[in-house]
Design an enzyme around this catalytic site. Structure first.
Site, PDB file in Angstrom:
ATOM      1  CB  SER A  76      -0.869   0.046   1.267  1.00 17.00           C
ATOM      2  OG  SER A  76      -1.592  -1.149   1.427  1.00 17.00           O
ATOM      3  CG  HIS A 123      -5.101  -1.572   5.029  1.00 14.74           C
ATOM      4  ND1 HIS A 123      -5.855  -2.479   4.331  1.00 14.74           N
ATOM      5  CD2 HIS A 123      -4.526  -0.768   4.086  1.00 14.74           C
ATOM      6  CE1 HIS A 123      -5.725  -2.245   3.015  1.00 14.74           C
ATOM      7  NE2 HIS A 123      -4.924  -1.209   2.848  1.00 14.74           N
TER       8      HIS A 123
END
Lengths: 453, 453, 453, 453
Positions: free
Chosen positions: B302, B391
């Protein structure tokens, strides 16, 4: 949770033999309450919370009637809105000295007025067959409606189901003899108007000059929500037995001029009050018009379920005053009693329809009273007869009352053997609806009007 | 209505050339208002009302930006809740002297707090592609959010969409090279993290060692709501360019030990704030675990989109105080300025990553600051970085920060070239989530912890 | 078998680098022969025999070109019919002294004339993608056709494929932008007439005023057998570039009066000689006629691939004798050479089409010669031009020759830039076909006839 | 053609009342012949020819039995091979003086030996439901097989159908209660072994511990070609009534150790002689093994249809000599006649199975004779019993003979109430098949062997 499930299953097994109620043991009750709380608070995140709702749902399915009722009561009592919080916000609202503060209070109120149980109820759709679970859950609830505490729970559920069974989410599907046996089996079970007696009866109703349509929800496959049975015929049907005769000649659909809607059944108890019939009829009318340009008339062949329940007390009460002289004359020729009205009542419980002379004498009396019932008997501004009210709300008009149209036991008992054709004309529907809803007036055909004069 | 439609279309055509606003003509505005009113009051029955909503929706689609804004304002001003009615019910509530009356008032409030426009908004799904209409309608609305009067309209819309895009109504589908070209074309358009440059790039991302999953709504076929791209690899990936290299060797899925979620994109602007990403990741983890028993690790690769935006003012502000002595030493070897912090800032805007000596000197500084940013920079109790917060909320842990992992222009500009692996372990997710949500603490790996000490 | 497979794979890997032919090693060759024998004799039952055919097929796929050729030779030499057996039956036939015995001999002959390899070839369809295997197997074979021993094997294969790809087993499917990317990719690869240059070119050819249809075999999903591209336009198209222009305005299909078949491509080399094009065109004409009542004309826009190959030697040979005085005059105005015919030939290799004066001078000459070529150049009783022969056999007529209709390199090189419209009129097809086949006469339009006079 | 069709329809209507044969009128006969000729010669092109075949097929469907027979005779007499042409080619062959000429003659022979009618027969598949037409056409033909002239026509048809119903073109499908009612209705009709008595009987056979599989042809949807019914049980079943008991407890499939194939039925008369049963059983064994790892045994529970037909003449012929002393003793205890063998025969026609003493006395005699029948009674090298021959060819072994296993009227009449388990072991099938086919030996279990000693 597994442990709980096991315990409950055991308990239910015992309770089925009438000995134990699974909720008697306070320990289990506490556990269930704990799990509900966790779901509602969404501890551990939305996904964990859904997982717990699933376990809870499975637990519910293992409860007996008594257990289910207690389960619902927990939801309806302990997860209702917080009245104190409401009061506090209302005080804030009253104290507000500008529009902005008032609007803020309104928004808070909106949120606070949604009971916390709504969250759990919505999570139940994550169960396998979750939509069916929720629908059946409400089915259970409606069976227990005697308990006033459950009314608000039902309001929440109906609210949720109204949104998730909005017509925009449903699909119209045709049901044919090529449909799955498991679906057709359900049709036989759910048919509520004219019982489907056998697989051959069913096959006959799905023949090439018959049509059957149902609404389905994508997440409840193989479960019709509501369905309608249609016959393609020539001339408007006046008799249900002839329509369902397995020996009758099949006609070519492209030669028919009339579509007769002879049965419409809600298949899901839990969707009571969520009105889909209106949409179904009009979608089917549209669908059939498109495919079969030859169809000119769209009518129903419907029972008059409330007629005898309404007319009999009236006869008792008003006696001869209810009858016209000509009717009295006609009745006297067949009723050899002094009290003609009472004789009439007694006659209605016999097999009068098998005797042509009797039938002939009764016809003018009953036809007139039936027309009177349909048009003038009201519950508030609505027609008293539920079937009439349904079709009139939908924008149909009363076309014709048919004599000796349904001489089954049920037909005689409820409707004195009569059936009604309601007529759907697409171009007229909106006007009829408004006319009925705003002015509580009913569009009737000339023939029916004659009966009334 | 047809007439109106024609007028508006003409008006829009003109307005596209910058000349006329279709709403200037009061006559049309009045007409639109009249139709809205009819929809909301459901004149002529539910079906007629829906038909009108459809025409209204089609009219809307023919309006230009200005016209659409006015349309929304009509809805948001004139079809809001009736404040006077609210006030009246509240007075009734205050005056109530028993629970029953108060409950009745509460129920009335519930109803009165739903703005009449909600009815119309819901009817819009009866349009062809009605769900897409509603989603795009909100997409339009969000673009105009600067106007405070539209905030409540947005709240209503979001409420409706939350219910109709509940996870229980969605389907997870795998997208492959066998999917329709029209769907794949949308994927290229909607991809928001690492641009899909061409059909060959796309085909490479759907190769046998790649996976792509999306949520779909039954009534919005061919429109992904959110999708995730996954690479099946050996060892946790540390570089996005290598991952997307079309020349790279394809490995056998049954030999991979790691699934890397390298891109997750919301495809529908109008579903902003309706969180599906969490469900998507976990469903895909579950799905992949079932099919490929060999997979041991589920991680993301990410970006750190907020890093430079956060670190640069900090460097300016704190200067040398921000840096450790060893870091200062290292930087001095490559920055020949007196003001090292300012030199550092200037350096970040150059092509430093192409110079190994520079990169080596910057690595310890940036890696430490990045770890600091991820773990300690907060917005309230949440991580400041939006990707990190996403997340961490989902229950992942911070596994590893990767140096020179994304040296694209965007990667350097936002994240100084670094990328993070977030690690999803099914058995840990619930605990991590609670830990983060209730105590606002973050689970981090040993390696990341070392960077911080 | 596994062992063999491994060996062969190894061998093939080596052979790819040019070193070894897998069949050099007698041992493997013997093994392959043994397996073929077992298949043909059906040892261990039909199912075991099929299993062996599958292994054999997989082995084949691992052979290099050389290996494949040897494989085919084994089949064509060692599993041919038994000539001695034939001779014996023929002797029996000759010796027969009654009809019954002769009939018996005929039936024996029928059986004996089917080579044993046919059994194995048929069993290959039990491979995964077995139909594709068989088609590609013939594709391989046709590439090696130089070898006369393979001609009979090809006859067997064609025979089998003709039966299994009979039109009655095929499905017509429309291909759209909603078709799978993997299918569309094949379209790009298989297009044989006007190259599809990119995904946007492809998308343009599948736009709302374009159609693409293909035949598919149920057991070869995702593999078009033959496909045709159609443009819906107003007036018969006379230029391919305009037709394929991505910027051109899209028209409404229900406004078009003409369907132009501008490209028809066989997608499977292995189906050479199995004529499906005829069926495809007529099925598509029927399909489109049904859906779009507005279509009046069904025409092609076709190349004249053999024109220059035919006309150039003729010009060399016949020189000025080939040209009319008016044509000579016209050519002299632009060709400043003494030998006009040679000058003409040289001119055809230049970019003459960019020079209006040149083009004007060439037009009458080339148009007339082209008409002459189409109508009078023959191969036996058939038109020499393969495209002309195809459409004339199908029952079309020659409608129009279009000047400067395809100025691509290929178009100029083969057809001197001209294209032809063949016209399909359903009511005329049967008559035209008979006229062409039995009397070898061609139906041509008035305009074309004028060119000839 | 329309005219002809009309005439024939009229004729057929008349002929149904027994008065007229449509072919009596020479005019129609001539017309039919003319159309056949046109089809065969493919006048007007392949497509026109197919169109004519369609009309011809529709005409055929309107003929009565007599008309159909004449139709077939026309095909079988007038469109046979040209014997003179054959003779001419054979003469050429004999006169050839090199291999090349001989090969050419062989190829000509190949072509000439295909009767022209084959072309027409193949074209029939272009009819709507053409494959079903062709299959039923052969079904008709087989019914008329008494006529020797039709034998060659049947050979052609069987040849065509063998190719188009090759296993490689078929699909295995599971049939469940979720299958369409119209398909399930056919199952009831086609079941040939143990009659399906009602929809509940059928539903029971499709319960969660039952399986049903069929082969289908893509172009004959909804028409099973052959199907097998399987019960998942514990221990090898020894009684058909128990297996079909609707009241029996349902077991979990994942707990079963045995799959019993208790009924296999060919559904299409017209596919007689095209062997699919073998493939069906093995595909189902493979399918079930994959899905239910718990299954250890795959057996049949099969009738012994030829037993009594074989044993009774034998008893008459050999009398006491057929029986062992111990068997004689046992029989004497229940048969009070002098001639025991004759008494035995008479007994077999009574309800002996209801009398335990009788049954006990008969058991050793009948079990031994049945084993003897299965293993030793032969027709050439094959087992005489057709069911035994089918399973032995397939590679099964004889596992067990079950006493009182089918006491239905049919079961007693054909098999004296006994049934056999044939055992399918995948690893043994090939060996058993070869053993049976090449050496005509039968693999039998120890238990069965004991009965024989």
């Amino acid at each position: 949770m597994k442990n709980l499930l096991d315990k409950i299953k055991r308990a239910v097994r015992i309770s089925l033999t009438g000995k134990i109620d699974p909720f008697l043991k306070g320990e289990d009750k506490l556990h269930i309450k704990k799990v509900i709380r966790k779901c509602v608070l969404a501890k551990g995140g939305e996904i964990s919370s859904r997982a717990r709702a699933i376990e809870l749902g499975e637990t519910y399915l293992n409860l007996n009637e008594n257990g289910r009722k207690r389960f619902m009561k927990i939801l309806s009592w302990e997860y209702d809105i917080d009245h104190k919080q409401i009061e506090a916000i209302i005080d804030k609202y009253k104290a507000a000295d500008n529009a902005e503060e008032r609007i803020k209070a309104e928004m808070e109120l909106s949120t606070a007025l949604i009971p916390p149980r709504v969250k759990l109820l919505k999570q139940f759709i994550s169960l396998p067959d979750g939509f069916k679970f929720l629908v059946d859950f409400r089915g259970d609830l409606l069976r227990m409606k005697d308990d006033p505490h459950l009314v608000k729970l039902d309001a929440d559920l109906k609210n949720i189901l109204s949104s998730w069974f909005d017509i925009g989410l449903l699909d119209l599907q045709e049901i044919t003899w090529g449909s799955s046996a498991s679906l057709l089996e359900k049709l036989m079970k759910y048919e509520a108007v004219h019982e489907i007696r056998s697989w051959t009866d069913l096959k006959n109703r799905l023949d090439s000059d018959r049509r059957c349509f149902a609404f389905f929800h994508n997440k409840m496959p193989n479960e019709p929500l509501i369905f309608v049975e249609v016959a393609l015929v020539n001339e408007i049907s006046d008799n249900i037995r002839k329509l369902l005769d397995e020996e009758a000649v099949t006609i070519k659909p492209e030669n028919a001029d009339t579509a007769v809607f002879y049965s419409i059944s809600n298949a899901q108890k839990g969707l009571e009050g969520i009105h889909l019939g209106n949409f179904l009829i009009k979608r089917v009318v549209t669908e059939l018009s498109k495919k079969l340009k030859n169809l000119k008339h769209f009518v129903t062949l419907s029972p008059v379920p409330g007629f005898r329940r309404w007319v009999e007390p009236l006869i008792l009460l008003e006696g001869e005053g209810l009858l016209k002289p000509s009717e009295m004359m006609s009745l006297k020729s067949v009723i050899k009693k002094r009290n003609i009205p009472k004789g009439l009542l007694r006659l209605l419980d016999t097999e009068w329809h098998l005797n042509p002379a009797l039938a002939k004498a009764l016809k003018p009396v009953l036809m007139r009273l039936c027309a009177d019932y349909l048009v003038n008997a009201r519950k508030g501004t609505r027609a008293l007869d539920p079937v009439a009210n349904f079709h009139l709300r939908n924008g149909a008009r009363i076309e014709r009352i048919n004599w000796l149209a349904d001489t089954s036991a049920k037909g005689l008992e409820q409707s004195a053997g009569m059936m009604v054709n309601y007529y759907y004309k697409l171009s007229e529907i909106e006007k009829n609806h408004e006319y009925y809803i705003s002015e509580s007036r009913i569009n009737i055909s000339k023939d029916t009007r004659k009966l009334l004069s």
